[in-house]
Motif scaffolding. Sequence first.
Motif, short mmCIF file in Angstrom:
data_model
loop_
_atom_site.label_atom_id
_atom_site.label_comp_id
_atom_site.label_asym_id
_atom_site.label_seq_id
_atom_site.Cartn_x
_atom_site.Cartn_y
_atom_site.Cartn_z
N TYR A 71 0.10 10.88 -14.84
CA TYR A 71 -0.86 9.85 -14.44
C TYR A 71 -2.23 10.11 -15.05
CZ TYR A 71 2.43 7.95 -11.06
OH TYR A 71 3.53 7.36 -10.48
N THR A 72 -2.94 9.02 -15.37
CA THR A 72 -4.26 9.12 -15.99
C THR A 72 -5.33 8.66 -15.01
OG1 THR A 72 -4.25 6.86 -16.84
CG2 THR A 72 -3.20 8.56 -18.21
N ALA A 73 -6.58 8.88 -15.39
CA ALA A 73 -7.69 8.40 -14.58
C ALA A 73 -7.67 6.88 -14.49
CB ALA A 73 -9.02 8.87 -15.18
N VAL A 74 -7.24 6.22 -15.56
CA VAL A 74 -7.13 4.75 -15.54
C VAL A 74 -6.11 4.32 -14.49
CG1 VAL A 74 -6.45 2.72 -16.87
CG2 VAL A 74 -7.87 4.49 -17.92
N ASP A 75 -4.99 5.04 -14.44
CA ASP A 75 -3.97 4.73 -13.42
C ASP A 75 -4.56 4.85 -12.02
OD1 ASP A 75 -1.94 4.40 -15.34
OD2 ASP A 75 -1.48 6.54 -15.35
N TYR A 76 -5.35 5.88 -11.82
CA TYR A 76 -5.94 6.07 -10.49
C TYR A 76 -6.82 4.88 -10.12
CZ TYR A 76 -8.95 7.45 -6.73
OH TYR A 76 -9.65 7.44 -5.55
N PHE A 77 -7.71 4.48 -11.03
CA PHE A 77 -8.62 3.39 -10.69
C PHE A 77 -7.87 2.07 -10.50
CE2 PHE A 77 -11.90 6.27 -12.42
CZ PHE A 77 -12.77 6.23 -11.35
N TYR A 86 -8.05 0.05 -6.93
CA TYR A 86 -8.40 -1.35 -6.77
C TYR A 86 -7.33 -2.09 -5.96
CZ TYR A 86 -11.50 -0.22 -10.71
OH TYR A 86 -12.42 0.36 -11.53
N LYS A 87 -6.07 -1.77 -6.24
CA LYS A 87 -4.98 -2.39 -5.48
C LYS A 87 -5.05 -2.00 -4.01
CE LYS A 87 -1.74 -2.47 -9.39
NZ LYS A 87 -0.48 -1.86 -9.94
N LEU A 88 -5.32 -0.72 -3.75
CA LEU A 88 -5.39 -0.27 -2.36
C LEU A 88 -6.51 -0.98 -1.62
CD1 LEU A 88 -4.45 1.59 -0.10
CD2 LEU A 88 -6.01 3.34 -0.99
N GLN A 89 -7.65 -1.15 -2.26
CA GLN A 89 -8.77 -1.84 -1.61
C GLN A 89 -8.40 -3.28 -1.29
OE1 GLN A 89 -11.30 -0.27 -0.54
NE2 GLN A 89 -12.53 -1.98 0.22
N HIS A 90 -7.65 -3.91 -2.17
CA HIS A 90 -7.19 -5.28 -1.92
C HIS A 90 -6.28 -5.31 -0.70
CE1 HIS A 90 -5.64 -9.29 -2.57
NE2 HIS A 90 -4.40 -8.82 -2.66
N HIS A 91 -5.33 -4.37 -0.63
CA HIS A 91 -4.43 -4.33 0.52
C HIS A 91 -5.19 -4.01 1.81
CE1 HIS A 91 -1.38 -4.71 -2.40
NE2 HIS A 91 -1.27 -3.45 -2.74
N ALA A 115 0.84 -1.21 0.00
CA ALA A 115 0.00 0.00 0.00
C ALA A 115 0.87 1.25 0.00
CB ALA A 115 -0.93 -0.01 1.21
N ALA A 116 1.95 1.23 0.76
CA ALA A 116 2.84 2.39 0.86
C ALA A 116 3.41 2.77 -0.50
CB ALA A 116 3.96 2.11 1.84
N GLN A 117 3.69 1.78 -1.33
CA GLN A 117 4.28 2.06 -2.64
C GLN A 117 3.36 2.92 -3.51
OE1 GLN A 117 7.46 1.12 -3.87
NE2 GLN A 117 7.69 0.79 -1.67
N LEU A 118 2.07 2.84 -3.23
CA LEU A 118 1.12 3.59 -4.06
C LEU A 118 1.20 5.10 -3.81
CD1 LEU A 118 -1.99 1.27 -3.61
CD2 LEU A 118 -0.50 1.41 -5.62
N LEU A 119 1.75 5.51 -2.68
CA LEU A 119 1.71 6.93 -2.31
C LEU A 119 2.58 7.78 -3.23
CD1 LEU A 119 0.49 8.91 -0.33
CD2 LEU A 119 2.46 8.56 1.16
N TYR A 120 3.80 7.34 -3.48
CA TYR A 120 4.70 8.13 -4.34
C TYR A 120 4.97 7.46 -5.68
CZ TYR A 120 5.82 11.62 -0.82
OH TYR A 120 5.73 12.66 0.07
N LYS A 121 4.62 6.18 -5.81
CA LYS A 121 4.83 5.48 -7.07
C LYS A 121 3.48 5.11 -7.69
CE LYS A 121 9.36 3.74 -5.74
NZ LYS A 121 10.23 2.55 -5.53
N GLY A 122 2.51 5.93 -7.41
CA GLY A 122 1.16 5.73 -7.93
C GLY A 122 0.49 7.08 -8.10
N PRO A 123 -0.75 7.10 -8.52
CA PRO A 123 -1.41 8.35 -8.90
C PRO A 123 -1.76 9.28 -7.75
CG PRO A 123 -2.94 6.50 -9.06
CD PRO A 123 -1.59 5.92 -8.80
#
Length: 600
Positions: free
Chosen positions: A338-344, A348-353, A296-304
């Motif tokens: 980053y795009t809207a697709v990247d965000y979604f 989804y990954k965050l919800q899984h975590h 989950a942490a990886q999503l903060l700076y390496k995600g949208p």
Amino acid sequence: MNIEALHREYAAGTTTPAQIVEAIFARIASEGVHPVWISLIPKEQVLQRAAALQNQDPTKLPLYGIPFAVKDNIDVANHPTTAGCPAYAFTPTESATVVAKLEAAGAILIGKTNMDQFATGLVGTRSPYGAPSSVFSKDHISGGSSSGSAVAVASGLVAFSLGTDTAGSGRVPAMFNNLIGLKPSRGVLSTHGVVPACRTLDCVSIFTQTAADAAAVLDVASGPDPKDPYSRTPTPGAGASPWAAASTFKFGVPAPSALQFFGDTHNPALYQAAITALKSLGGEPVEFDLAPLLAAAQLLYKGPWVAERYAVISDFIQAHAAEMDPTVAKIINGAASYTAVDYFDSAYKLQHHLRQTEQAWKAFDLILLPTAPRTFTHAEIAESPIERNSQLGFYTNFVNLLDLSAVAVPAGMRPDGLPFGVTLIGKTLAEAALLPLADSLQRKLNQTLGGSKDLLAGTTPLKPATTPTGTLLMAVVGAHLTGQPLNWQLTDRGGKLVRTCRTHPDYKFYALKNTTPPKPGLVRVPGFEGKGIEVEIWALPSDTVGSFVDGVPQPLSIGKLRLEDGTLVMGFLVEPEATQDAFEITNLGGWRNYLATLKK
């Protein structure tokens, strides 16, 4: 400098708020405004504030005469907000909600503190106003982004300060400066009047020398705010922390193979010492898988989510990128791709975590982690500003994404004279329950306050609430006692045993007929002088009490029950008519004693 000590001096008449203000400004004049401060409230204005307070009743102002500072991304009316970037500066006409609440409670604002520009960083070096150092070493970073706020408290310039925390900025600087760093759950402290970093994740944080001070500031500053759409109004059972009243609790620790200290040789032993200390306070360590939290942490700076930073200042950065800190500009500009697709995809990954971590939480009540793996010198950060910043957030970046609460706690000194710290992480809205435990842990591991030689032992311990956050106390007398056939109705609802005690003397006790499993009945008889009946007190999440009560069969009921110390709690009673053909067992003093007689 702490709230308790200042209030004691004010009450004794040994000093006044105006004298404290004079001493603070004298120190700042001697030491210089930068790099700790970006700007100060004009001294005459602060002295007028102090003089006005002396005409008010201190007993009605919980923060009477207490000097504080705020990070310079938090608005103060008619005073510039820079967010660490001079070209961005503007002058608001209204103070942030948290500032207004603190001043209304008697606190005295001294100034605006330095920060990593646009709250982008955990290092405290990304500012044109200079780079503060740890109060323990001029060669080592203070931590960021709330750098100046931490140093102002640790150096004794103010009693508390406000920072912000998106990725760990209210916790990492606390470790590097031997402070309590409280990061409440999202929405507990209003962010109205705060320049956003990631608006959906941002929290206002609190730096203090003691957990008691953090609790006092939290009590004043928290609460719903209609001006902040992300502000929270807690529902019944929200933040339920039954463990906070129990004598034992469970805390999560990662498998040793998952721990990272990035080459540091001192901090691993200090972390193990913190585990030992928490065990001595009644904790049982439970090993858990850290991987979902790190993912989950990886999503903060390496995600949208980093695109939220771009959304806040997109117009500004397009026109003023050259006037920004180069590292900050690089990070925020990179988010534009980053795009809207990247965000979604990331949502989804965050919800899984999140679902994975919810399963892990069933095994423990809180988590104990190092606040940061290690510290760095200014030179080391200059060599690798982004990679080493990322390392500092190893144990912090996931907390806001997963909507958790956290308190950074001083946890001893290293052989090289630098402080170490650990963080207690709780579920959403558990911050008030974490603070008394943080106080106890700090007293086990640490002796001095901030960067001073003042002793923590000279302050009053912070006692846990009698009824923990989001809970209700329930007295049980029979089939719900520990080890009895209906105890599962408490434990399945997350209930925790608080203590065993006795009722007030004016209760009679009966073994009821025709009940399965066998159950007793408790009846209050005014004027009766017995020895009291043994009961267990359980803390139940408030939102589970309705279903518990609904399952209580006649002739039993739930009502107010008076304990031997005179306090009232919810508990099991019986309709008096049901005792007419029951067997009185008052003289046995409790259900277990009665059951023992049946075995003879």
